[in-house]
Design a protein around this motif. Structure first.
Motif, PDB file in Angstrom:
ATOM      1  N   GLN A 166      41.250   1.582 -21.038  1.00 34.64           N
ATOM      2  CA  GLN A 166      40.071   2.435 -21.134  1.00 34.64           C
ATOM      3  C   GLN A 166      40.283   3.511 -22.191  1.00 34.64           C
ATOM      4  OE1 GLN A 166      38.834   4.100 -17.335  1.00 34.64           O
ATOM      5  NE2 GLN A 166      37.853   5.831 -18.344  1.00 34.64           N
ATOM      6  N   GLY A 167      41.490   4.088 -22.204  1.00 29.44           N
ATOM      7  CA  GLY A 167      41.817   5.075 -23.226  1.00 29.44           C
ATOM      8  C   GLY A 167      41.816   4.467 -24.612  1.00 29.44           C
ATOM      9  N   ALA A 168      42.326   3.235 -24.713  1.00 30.58           N
ATOM     10  CA  ALA A 168      42.345   2.561 -26.012  1.00 30.58           C
ATOM     11  C   ALA A 168      40.922   2.326 -26.521  1.00 30.58           C
ATOM     12  CB  ALA A 168      43.101   1.238 -25.893  1.00 30.58           C
ATOM     13  N   GLU A 169      40.046   1.877 -25.641  1.00 28.77           N
ATOM     14  CA  GLU A 169      38.660   1.627 -26.044  1.00 28.77           C
ATOM     15  C   GLU A 169      37.987   2.918 -26.493  1.00 28.77           C
ATOM     16  OE1 GLU A 169      34.689  -0.653 -24.340  1.00 28.77           O
ATOM     17  OE2 GLU A 169      36.202   0.067 -22.930  1.00 28.77           O
ATOM     18  N   ARG A 170      38.247   3.978 -25.783  1.00 25.76           N
ATOM     19  CA  ARG A 170      37.663   5.280 -26.116  1.00 25.76           C
ATOM     20  C   ARG A 170      38.051   5.712 -27.529  1.00 25.76           C
ATOM     21  NH1 ARG A 170      37.776  10.835 -22.629  1.00 25.76           N
ATOM     22  NH2 ARG A 170      38.410  12.267 -24.271  1.00 25.76           N
ATOM     23  N   LEU A 171      39.252   5.333 -27.947  1.00 23.85           N
ATOM     24  CA  LEU A 171      39.770   5.746 -29.252  1.00 23.85           C
ATOM     25  C   LEU A 171      39.549   4.716 -30.351  1.00 23.85           C
ATOM     26  CD1 LEU A 171      43.129   7.264 -27.997  1.00 23.85           C
ATOM     27  CD2 LEU A 171      41.202   8.534 -28.957  1.00 23.85           C
ATOM     28  N   GLY A 172      38.950   3.590 -30.009  1.00 23.86           N
ATOM     29  CA  GLY A 172      38.742   2.551 -31.004  1.00 23.86           C
ATOM     30  C   GLY A 172      39.994   1.771 -31.336  1.00 23.86           C
ATOM     31  N   LEU A 173      40.942   1.744 -30.406  1.00 22.62           N
ATOM     32  CA  LEU A 173      42.181   0.993 -30.584  1.00 22.62           C
ATOM     33  C   LEU A 173      42.028  -0.386 -29.940  1.00 22.62           C
ATOM     34  CD1 LEU A 173      44.761   3.812 -29.757  1.00 22.62           C
ATOM     35  CD2 LEU A 173      44.124   2.951 -32.013  1.00 22.62           C
ATOM     36  N   PRO A 174      42.936  -1.321 -30.241  1.00 20.49           N
ATOM     37  CA  PRO A 174      42.865  -2.647 -29.618  1.00 20.49           C
ATOM     38  C   PRO A 174      42.838  -2.544 -28.096  1.00 20.49           C
ATOM     39  CG  PRO A 174      44.475  -2.645 -31.383  1.00 20.49           C
ATOM     40  CD  PRO A 174      44.059  -1.216 -31.196  1.00 20.49           C
ATOM     41  N   THR A 175      42.092  -3.430 -27.481  1.00 19.96           N
ATOM     42  CA  THR A 175      41.908  -3.346 -26.028  1.00 19.96           C
ATOM     43  C   THR A 175      42.524  -4.523 -25.283  1.00 19.96           C
ATOM     44  OG1 THR A 175      39.720  -4.353 -26.281  1.00 19.96           O
ATOM     45  CG2 THR A 175      39.824  -1.943 -26.172  1.00 19.96           C
ATOM     46  N   THR A 176      43.517  -5.169 -25.888  1.00 16.75           N
ATOM     47  CA  THR A 176      44.326  -6.156 -25.171  1.00 16.75           C
ATOM     48  C   THR A 176      45.780  -5.712 -25.250  1.00 16.75           C
ATOM     49  OG1 THR A 176      44.720  -7.576 -27.091  1.00 16.75           O
ATOM     50  CG2 THR A 176      42.736  -8.002 -25.801  1.00 16.75           C
ATOM     51  N   PRO A 177      46.569  -5.954 -24.204  1.00 21.48           N
ATOM     52  CA  PRO A 177      47.960  -5.512 -24.212  1.00 21.48           C
ATOM     53  C   PRO A 177      48.758  -6.020 -25.401  1.00 21.48           C
ATOM     54  CG  PRO A 177      47.309  -6.083 -21.987  1.00 21.48           C
ATOM     55  CD  PRO A 177      46.177  -6.498 -22.883  1.00 21.48           C
ATOM     56  N   ASP A 178      48.598  -7.288 -25.751  1.00 17.17           N
ATOM     57  CA  ASP A 178      49.386  -7.846 -26.847  1.00 17.17           C
ATOM     58  C   ASP A 178      49.059  -7.177 -28.178  1.00 17.17           C
ATOM     59  OD1 ASP A 178      50.702  -9.523 -25.138  1.00 17.17           O
ATOM     60  OD2 ASP A 178      49.487 -11.288 -25.607  1.00 17.17           O
ATOM     61  N   ALA A 193      51.399   3.957 -23.303  1.00 22.45           N
ATOM     62  CA  ALA A 193      50.536   3.769 -22.134  1.00 22.45           C
ATOM     63  C   ALA A 193      50.193   5.099 -21.482  1.00 22.45           C
ATOM     64  CB  ALA A 193      51.220   2.843 -21.113  1.00 22.45           C
ATOM     65  N   ALA A 194      51.177   5.985 -21.329  1.00 21.69           N
ATOM     66  CA  ALA A 194      50.919   7.291 -20.713  1.00 21.69           C
ATOM     67  C   ALA A 194      49.950   8.101 -21.557  1.00 21.69           C
ATOM     68  CB  ALA A 194      52.236   8.048 -20.531  1.00 21.69           C
ATOM     69  N   ALA A 195      50.117   8.057 -22.865  1.00 20.84           N
ATOM     70  CA  ALA A 195      49.229   8.806 -23.754  1.00 20.84           C
ATOM     71  C   ALA A 195      47.792   8.294 -23.652  1.00 20.84           C
ATOM     72  CB  ALA A 195      49.726   8.717 -25.191  1.00 20.84           C
ATOM     73  N   LEU A 196      47.642   6.984 -23.585  1.00 19.50           N
ATOM     74  CA  LEU A 196      46.309   6.407 -23.442  1.00 19.50           C
ATOM     75  C   LEU A 196      45.654   6.815 -22.123  1.00 19.50           C
ATOM     76  CD1 LEU A 196      47.025   2.830 -24.843  1.00 19.50           C
ATOM     77  CD2 LEU A 196      45.545   4.559 -25.901  1.00 19.50           C
ATOM     78  N   VAL A 197      46.454   6.838 -21.058  1.00 20.97           N
ATOM     79  CA  VAL A 197      45.925   7.232 -19.748  1.00 20.97           C
ATOM     80  C   VAL A 197      45.508   8.690 -19.770  1.00 20.97           C
ATOM     81  CG1 VAL A 197      46.554   7.641 -17.345  1.00 20.97           C
ATOM     82  CG2 VAL A 197      47.140   5.469 -18.432  1.00 20.97           C
ATOM     83  N   ARG A 198      46.335   9.523 -20.353  1.00 19.16           N
ATOM     84  CA  ARG A 198      45.984  10.951 -20.436  1.00 19.16           C
ATOM     85  C   ARG A 198      44.656  11.126 -21.160  1.00 19.16           C
ATOM     86  NH1 ARG A 198      50.399  14.271 -19.079  1.00 19.16           N
ATOM     87  NH2 ARG A 198      52.430  13.204 -19.064  1.00 19.16           N
ATOM     88  N   ASP A 199      44.466  10.370 -22.242  1.00 16.97           N
ATOM     89  CA  ASP A 199      43.210  10.469 -22.970  1.00 16.97           C
ATOM     90  C   ASP A 199      42.049   9.948 -22.128  1.00 16.97           C
ATOM     91  OD1 ASP A 199      42.215  11.000 -25.938  1.00 16.97           O
ATOM     92  OD2 ASP A 199      41.116   9.272 -25.162  1.00 16.97           O
TER      93      ASP A 199
END
Length: 204
Positions: A166-178, A193-199
């Motif tokens: 969810q954090g990745a999508e919010r930032l326009g980053l890839p949204t699959t783990p790989d 992962a922690a940084a994405l969650v915080r965001d």
């Protein structure tokens, strides 16, 4: 800004794992792994992350750093430590769950969560199921543990759960783990992962 630039900015702002914030020097040894389980339990409740981290630090400062010490503490000692950390809304139930969970770590795994990893054969789904055996550890708690433990259990990486994605999508980053792992190939996936969650939690 490029996706790599976005990631670098994110890590500059939020590049600390929750384990590090709680004072856990995470290693692949029994004591810090148990402390991470406790922290994951506390973080999974509907309570602010800062309060959960403070409660974990309070428990550890009272010496409740191992499953044996947690199990041997009285229920009131656990309640008092949780309250000291500001974890009051769920303190009584959580104090009971922490005691029961500590006994399960001792009885099922000899106090060593590496045995859980061995039992799971390195399979992420089996690890998740094993973690959910512990009182108070539901899907969210299992995700938190696996997000953070991938720093010392490489076999669990890359682990980016729904909240991290969810954090990745919010930032326009890839949204699959790989794809995220590929973008952050020279970074600690647990930190990413922690940084994405915080965001995702609105800290951005």
């Amino acid at each position: 800004m490029t996706t790599r630039g976005t990631l670098d900015t994110l890590l500059e702002r939020h590049g600390t794992t929750y384990a590090a914030e709680a004072g856990i020097r995470l290693r692949d040894t029994p004591q810090p792994l148990y402390q991470l389980l406790v922290l994951s339990h506390l973080l999974s409740a509907r309570i602010r992350a800062q309060v959960a981290v403070a409660a974990a630090r309070a428990l550890f400062s009272h010496g409740l750093r191992t499953p044996r010490r947690m199990a041997d503490a009285t229920w009131q000692e656990r309640v008092d430590a949780l309250g000291e950390g500001g974890y009051r809304r769920y303190d009584e139930r959580t104090a009971t769950q922490l005691g029961d969970g500590a006994l399960l770590v001792l009885d099922a795994y000899g106090g060593d969560l590496r045995r859980l990893r061995e039992e799971a054969g390195g399979e992420t789904d089996a690890l998740r199921s094993g973690l959910r055996r512990f009182p108070g550890i539901g899907p969210a708690g299992a995700d938190i543990f696996l997000r953070e433990v991938q720093a010392v259990w490489p076999g669990a990486a890359p682990y980016f759960d729904a909240k991290a994605l969810q954090g990745a999508e919010r930032l326009g980053l890839p949204t699959t783990p790989d794809k995220l792992a590929l973008l952050a190939k020279d970074r600690d996936p647990a930190v990413v992962a922690a940084a994405l969650v915080r965001d995702a939690l609105g800290k951005g």
